[in-house]
Structure formats: C-alpha cells, structure tokens
Design a protein around this motif. Structure first.
Motif, PDB file in Angstrom:
ATOM      1  N   LEU A   1       0.929  -1.146   0.030  1.00 56.15           N
ATOM      2  CA  LEU A   1       0.027  -0.045  -0.070  1.00 56.15           C
ATOM      3  C   LEU A   1       0.843   1.222   0.034  1.00 56.15           C
ATOM      4  O   LEU A   1       0.578   2.217  -0.750  1.00 56.15           O
ATOM      5  N   ILE A   2       1.929   1.227   0.671  1.00 49.12           N
ATOM      6  CA  ILE A   2       3.024   2.441   0.846  1.00 49.12           C
ATOM      7  C   ILE A   2       3.463   2.645  -0.536  1.00 49.12           C
ATOM      8  O   ILE A   2       3.605   3.850  -1.301  1.00 49.12           O
ATOM      9  N   ARG A   3       4.041   1.566  -1.146  1.00 49.75           N
ATOM     10  CA  ARG A   3       4.638   1.772  -2.484  1.00 49.75           C
ATOM     11  C   ARG A   3       3.361   2.512  -3.646  1.00 49.75           C
ATOM     12  O   ARG A   3       3.816   3.180  -4.408  1.00 49.75           O
ATOM     13  N   LYS A   4       2.217   1.692  -3.562  1.00 46.74           N
ATOM     14  CA  LYS A   4       1.240   2.357  -4.346  1.00 46.74           C
ATOM     15  C   LYS A   4       0.876   4.013  -4.047  1.00 46.74           C
ATOM     16  O   LYS A   4       0.875   4.805  -4.878  1.00 46.74           O
ATOM     17  N   LEU A   5       0.750   4.040  -2.714  1.00 52.56           N
ATOM     18  CA  LEU A   5       0.526   5.829  -2.545  1.00 52.56           C
ATOM     19  C   LEU A   5       1.684   6.646  -2.805  1.00 52.56           C
ATOM     20  O   LEU A   5       1.454   7.775  -3.146  1.00 52.56           O
ATOM     21  N   GLN A   6       2.920   5.975  -2.720  1.00 47.76           N
ATOM     22  CA  GLN A   6       4.096   6.820  -3.178  1.00 47.76           C
ATOM     23  C   GLN A   6       4.159   7.152  -4.688  1.00 47.76           C
ATOM     24  O   GLN A   6       4.665   7.881  -5.224  1.00 47.76           O
ATOM     25  N   ALA A   7       3.612   6.063  -5.442  1.00 49.18           N
ATOM     26  CA  ALA A   7       3.928   5.960  -6.963  1.00 49.18           C
ATOM     27  C   ALA A   7       2.300   6.572  -7.550  1.00 49.18           C
ATOM     28  O   ALA A   7       2.749   7.381  -8.551  1.00 49.18           O
ATOM     29  N   GLU A   8       1.347   6.753  -6.846  1.00 43.86           N
ATOM     30  CA  GLU A   8       0.230   7.483  -7.618  1.00 43.86           C
ATOM     31  C   GLU A   8      -0.541   8.435  -6.664  1.00 43.86           C
ATOM     32  O   GLU A   8      -0.462   8.275  -5.522  1.00 43.86           O
ATOM     33  N   LYS A   9      -1.149   9.234  -7.313  1.00 44.57           N
ATOM     34  CA  LYS A   9      -2.078  10.352  -6.541  1.00 44.57           C
ATOM     35  C   LYS A   9      -3.623   9.836  -6.669  1.00 44.57           C
ATOM     36  O   LYS A   9      -3.936   9.615  -7.978  1.00 44.57           O
ATOM     37  N   PHE A  10      -4.355   9.741  -5.675  1.00 44.84           N
ATOM     38  CA  PHE A  10      -5.680   9.631  -5.881  1.00 44.84           C
ATOM     39  C   PHE A  10      -6.702  10.522  -5.406  1.00 44.84           C
ATOM     40  O   PHE A  10      -6.136  11.412  -4.521  1.00 44.84           O
ATOM     41  N   ASP A  11      -7.759  10.440  -5.828  1.00 48.17           N
ATOM     42  CA  ASP A  11      -8.892  11.495  -5.745  1.00 48.17           C
ATOM     43  C   ASP A  11      -9.909  11.140  -4.283  1.00 48.17           C
ATOM     44  O   ASP A  11      -9.995  11.930  -3.692  1.00 48.17           O
ATOM     45  N   VAL A  12      -9.957   9.952  -4.195  1.00 48.66           N
ATOM     46  CA  VAL A  12     -10.444   9.296  -3.121  1.00 48.66           C
ATOM     47  C   VAL A  12     -10.026   7.917  -2.661  1.00 48.66           C
ATOM     48  O   VAL A  12      -9.399   7.094  -3.554  1.00 48.66           O
ATOM     49  N   ILE A  13      -9.574   7.435  -1.529  1.00 53.06           N
ATOM     50  CA  ILE A  13      -9.270   6.462  -0.962  1.00 53.06           C
ATOM     51  C   ILE A  13     -10.592   5.754  -0.249  1.00 53.06           C
ATOM     52  O   ILE A  13     -11.177   6.133   0.755  1.00 53.06           O
ATOM     53  N   HIS A  14     -10.950   4.510  -0.710  1.00 54.84           N
ATOM     54  CA  HIS A  14     -12.355   3.997  -0.302  1.00 54.84           C
ATOM     55  C   HIS A  14     -11.727   2.690   0.487  1.00 54.84           C
ATOM     56  O   HIS A  14     -11.132   1.832  -0.137  1.00 54.84           O
ATOM     57  N   LEU A  15     -12.266   2.426   1.536  1.00 54.59           N
ATOM     58  CA  LEU A  15     -11.905   1.489   2.339  1.00 54.59           C
ATOM     59  C   LEU A  15     -13.261   0.409   2.521  1.00 54.59           C
ATOM     60  O   LEU A  15     -14.237   0.745   3.046  1.00 54.59           O
ATOM     61  N   GLU A  16     -13.084  -0.659   1.809  1.00 51.75           N
ATOM     62  CA  GLU A  16     -14.169  -1.743   1.961  1.00 51.75           C
ATOM     63  C   GLU A  16     -13.976  -2.485   3.266  1.00 51.75           C
ATOM     64  O   GLU A  16     -13.299  -3.423   3.417  1.00 51.75           O
ATOM     65  N   SER A  17     -15.079  -1.824   4.114  1.00 45.90           N
ATOM     66  CA  SER A  17     -15.360  -2.582   5.603  1.00 45.90           C
ATOM     67  C   SER A  17     -14.338  -1.996   6.532  1.00 45.90           C
ATOM     68  O   SER A  17     -13.240  -1.479   6.394  1.00 45.90           O
ATOM     69  N   LEU A  18     -14.768  -2.181   7.697  1.00 47.03           N
ATOM     70  CA  LEU A  18     -13.886  -1.751   8.775  1.00 47.03           C
ATOM     71  C   LEU A  18     -12.531  -2.292   8.963  1.00 47.03           C
ATOM     72  O   LEU A  18     -11.717  -1.901   9.650  1.00 47.03           O
ATOM     73  N   TYR A  19     -12.456  -3.482   8.386  1.00 46.89           N
ATOM     74  CA  TYR A  19     -11.295  -4.353   8.723  1.00 46.89           C
ATOM     75  C   TYR A  19     -10.330  -3.745   7.691  1.00 46.89           C
ATOM     76  O   TYR A  19      -9.063  -4.220   7.792  1.00 46.89           O
ATOM     77  N   MET A  20     -10.418  -2.672   6.951  1.00 43.75           N
ATOM     78  CA  MET A  20      -9.228  -2.062   6.422  1.00 43.75           C
ATOM     79  C   MET A  20      -8.615  -0.801   6.897  1.00 43.75           C
ATOM     80  O   MET A  20      -7.587  -0.058   6.567  1.00 43.75           O
ATOM     81  N   THR A  21      -9.500  -0.542   8.142  1.00 41.66           N
ATOM     82  CA  THR A  21      -9.095   0.780   8.743  1.00 41.66           C
ATOM     83  C   THR A  21      -7.711   0.732   9.376  1.00 41.66           C
ATOM     84  O   THR A  21      -7.220   1.709   9.804  1.00 41.66           O
ATOM     85  N   PRO A  22      -7.049  -0.349   9.747  1.00 42.41           N
ATOM     86  CA  PRO A  22      -5.865  -0.438  10.520  1.00 42.41           C
ATOM     87  C   PRO A  22      -4.751   0.159   9.532  1.00 42.41           C
ATOM     88  O   PRO A  22      -3.644   0.849   9.993  1.00 42.41           O
ATOM     89  N   TYR A  23      -5.198   0.668   8.359  1.00 42.74           N
ATOM     90  CA  TYR A  23      -4.186   1.048   7.356  1.00 42.74           C
ATOM     91  C   TYR A  23      -4.296   2.472   7.262  1.00 42.74           C
ATOM     92  O   TYR A  23      -3.693   3.298   6.490  1.00 42.74           O
ATOM     93  N   LEU A  24      -5.227   3.259   8.022  1.00 46.41           N
ATOM     94  CA  LEU A  24      -5.484   4.545   8.073  1.00 46.41           C
ATOM     95  C   LEU A  24      -4.324   5.486   8.328  1.00 46.41           C
ATOM     96  O   LEU A  24      -3.819   6.514   7.795  1.00 46.41           O
ATOM     97  N   PRO A  25      -3.599   5.036   9.319  1.00 44.79           N
ATOM     98  CA  PRO A  25      -2.207   5.949   9.819  1.00 44.79           C
ATOM     99  C   PRO A  25      -1.371   6.047   8.411  1.00 44.79           C
ATOM    100  O   PRO A  25      -0.843   7.005   8.157  1.00 44.79           O
TER     101      PRO A  25
END
Length: 331
Positions: free
Chosen positions: A32-56
């Motif tokens: 996820l870090i590599r993807k966020l460093q490589a591209e800029k996004f308009d919205v980041i969509h977390l599919e379910s509560l179980y993706m929220t540990p990646y919020l930081p």
C-alpha cells in the motif's frame, strides 16, 4: 485471516481487538505504501472496517479523502452473537470480543472523512457514534440477474450462504433442528437443499431424509433458480443480506426472520413472508410449498422491488455524488 488459537489467546492480554488484528498484514501495508508513493488518488475507499488499520499509513502518504464503506455496525453483530451463543464460554468470549471491537469501531469511524452506509438503520447509528463525519446511505448494488422464468423443482426449500460465518451457522442449525422437523411432520416429501462454501463436516456428512447438502456451487444463481422457496433463517447479524437481494431479483419466494431483512424496507406478505419463531417459520414455508400461485405472486413482487432498490447503475451514481461532495469539502 482465519482464527489462530495462539494469537487469539495472546490477544487477551494486549488490549486490542482480535477481530481487527487478524486482518492486518505487514506485506499488504508495504504494498500500500508503494502504491501511495507512486500514484495520487482523488478518493481512497476502504471496503469494510477491517481495512481501517491502514488509516495511519494512508494519512501519512496521501491527502485524499478516505471513505469507509461500512458493511455493518460490526460490534453489534458480535453483541448479538454473544446473546444467542449456546454455551457459557462462547457467550463470555463473544461478549469480550464485542466490547473491544466497539471501542475500536467508534474510534475508527471518527477518523475517516465519510461513511457510505449500506442500510438506513446503520446510517442512523453511525451518525450517533460519529456526529461530525458525513454519511450517505448507499444500498448494496447488483447487476440485476434476469428474473427466473424456468420451471423450478416443486416442494423444495433452499438456503445458500457462506458456512464460515457464525450467523449462517446458527441460522442453519436452527432451521435443521427446530424448523425442518415441523415441516416434514406435515409434508413428508418436502426437500431441503443447502449450499455454501466451507460447509461444516457435520453437515456434509448429514444423512437425514429429505435434506441434500451441495456445498459450494459453481453458479449461485443457477442453484437458486432450481428450487421453490428460499429460507433465510438468520437470528443474528447486521447490514445487508446480499443473497436476499439476489433472490429477490431472481423472483424467488422468500421466507425470512425479521433480522434477515433488516435494512431492506420490504413488507411482510407482499415481497417476503416474515416469521421469527420456529413454528411460524415452518408454517410460512408450508404455505408456499402448497400454493405455487402464492409462490409466483411473492416472487413477482420481490423482483419488482429489487429492480427499484438494488439496481447497480443507480447506486453507483449516488456513490460518485458522495465522493464529489467529500472531495470539494477537502479542498
């Protein structure tokens, strides 16, 4: 993501939610870090509560608004499982998990920029738990299957659902132990067909007259088309029942508990039949097995409702509007 005994035991002493911890992956975080460093996004969509540990990590590498697609109010599912658990040990442990999950969930939903809720009931709860966070009611969207016009096998009942989800396990056990004997006592030739991935060994090996265990099927819609009455015997759980939406779109006659249709504004006796105790549930199924005209009428109304309520093109438009609103507010 499967439950592991040692991590589950050690989690008792660290103060965190095991429901959440078991979904976290360091390898995924690195990707996820590599993807966020490589591209800029308009919205980041977390599919379910179980993706929220990646919020930081998301906050560190992106300034895009973060939307949580909330499948359920997750801690309420575990509260219900604690109430319906059949043993003291399960009741206590599920209650323990529910309390820790509640603390985590209420914190996480206050750290996102928007919540896309799957039912109106869930939206009201999220507005109460996170009053400063924008919410939108975005129902589950289907590419609607064609309504079934083919002949089904009469005098048949079916249930389909993942058998690694505790509410399905509890519901099927209730159907087999409390409901089905009542049906067979009055209709000796009725047949019950059970399908779903990860079918429990005790069910796979079941040798009971009139009960057919299919396990995971190649095409869920084909399976559903083959039989007369769809049973949704859910006693706990939350959010949207995807299989109900699919069954309605296919024009199936459905008998459900009120819990099974939570978040879907159906009317008893119009789009579905609703019953919460075993005797009433059995009688609803028996009524439909004996009356193909009522089966057809209920199914037709269900298909009309699904076309208005679950059409994916309508749902997608609402989601994009919500994204646009959050993007403009973030600027």
């Amino acid at each position: 993501t499967r439950v592991k005994l040692l991590p589950a035991f050690l989690n008792l002493f660290n103060g965190r939610s095991y429901n959440i911890d078991r979904f976290f992956s360091k390898a995924f975080e690195a990707a996820l870090i590599r993807k966020l460093q490589a591209e800029k996004f308009d919205v980041i969509h977390l599919e379910s509560l179980y993706m929220t540990p990646y919020l930081p990590v998301i906050r560190r590498f992106s300034d895009a608004p973060v939307v949580l697609r909330a499948h359920n109010v997750e801690h309420l599912l575990w509260q219900r499982q604690a109430k319906t658990a059949t043993t003291f040990g399960k009741k206590k442990y599920f209650g323990f998990l529910a309390k820790r999950l509640e603390v985590y969930e209420k914190s996480a939903i206050n750290r996102v920029d928007g919540i896309a809720c799957i039912t109106t009931d869930d939206e009201q709860l999220f507005q109460r738990f996170a009053p400063a966070v924008p919410t939108a009611y975005i129902a589950y969207g289907l590419k609607l299957p064609e309504k079934s016009n083919s002949a089904f096998l009469g005098n048949t009942v079916f249930h389909i659902g993942a058998m690694d989800w505790q509410p399905n396990i509890d519901g099927v056990n209730w159907l087999l132990q409390e409901v089905w004997p009542r049906i067979r006592a009055k209709n000796e030739t009725a047949a019950l067909h059970l399908a779903g991935r990860n079918m429990l060994p005790e069910l796979r090996n079941l040798k009971t007259a009139g009960i057919h265990i299919h396990g995971e099927v190649k095409d869920a819609h084909d399976f559903m088309r083959n039989y007369q009455v769809m049973a949704v015997p859910l006693l706990s759980g939350g959010g949207m029942r995807i299989k109900i939406a699919e069954g309605m779109a296919l024009g199936k006659a459905i008998v459900s508990t009120h819990t099974g249709t939570e978040g879907i504004p159906v009317a008893d006796q119009k789009q579905v039949l609703l019953a919460d105790d075993a005797s009433a549930f059995a009688n609803c199924i028996l009524e439909l097995l004996a009356d193909k005209h009522k089966t057809a009428s209920l199914g037709n109304e269900a298909a009309i409702f699904a076309g208005e309520y679950f059409d994916r093109s309508r749902i997608t438009g609402k989601l994009l509007d919500f994204y646009s609103r959050l993007i403009s507010e973030k600027k």
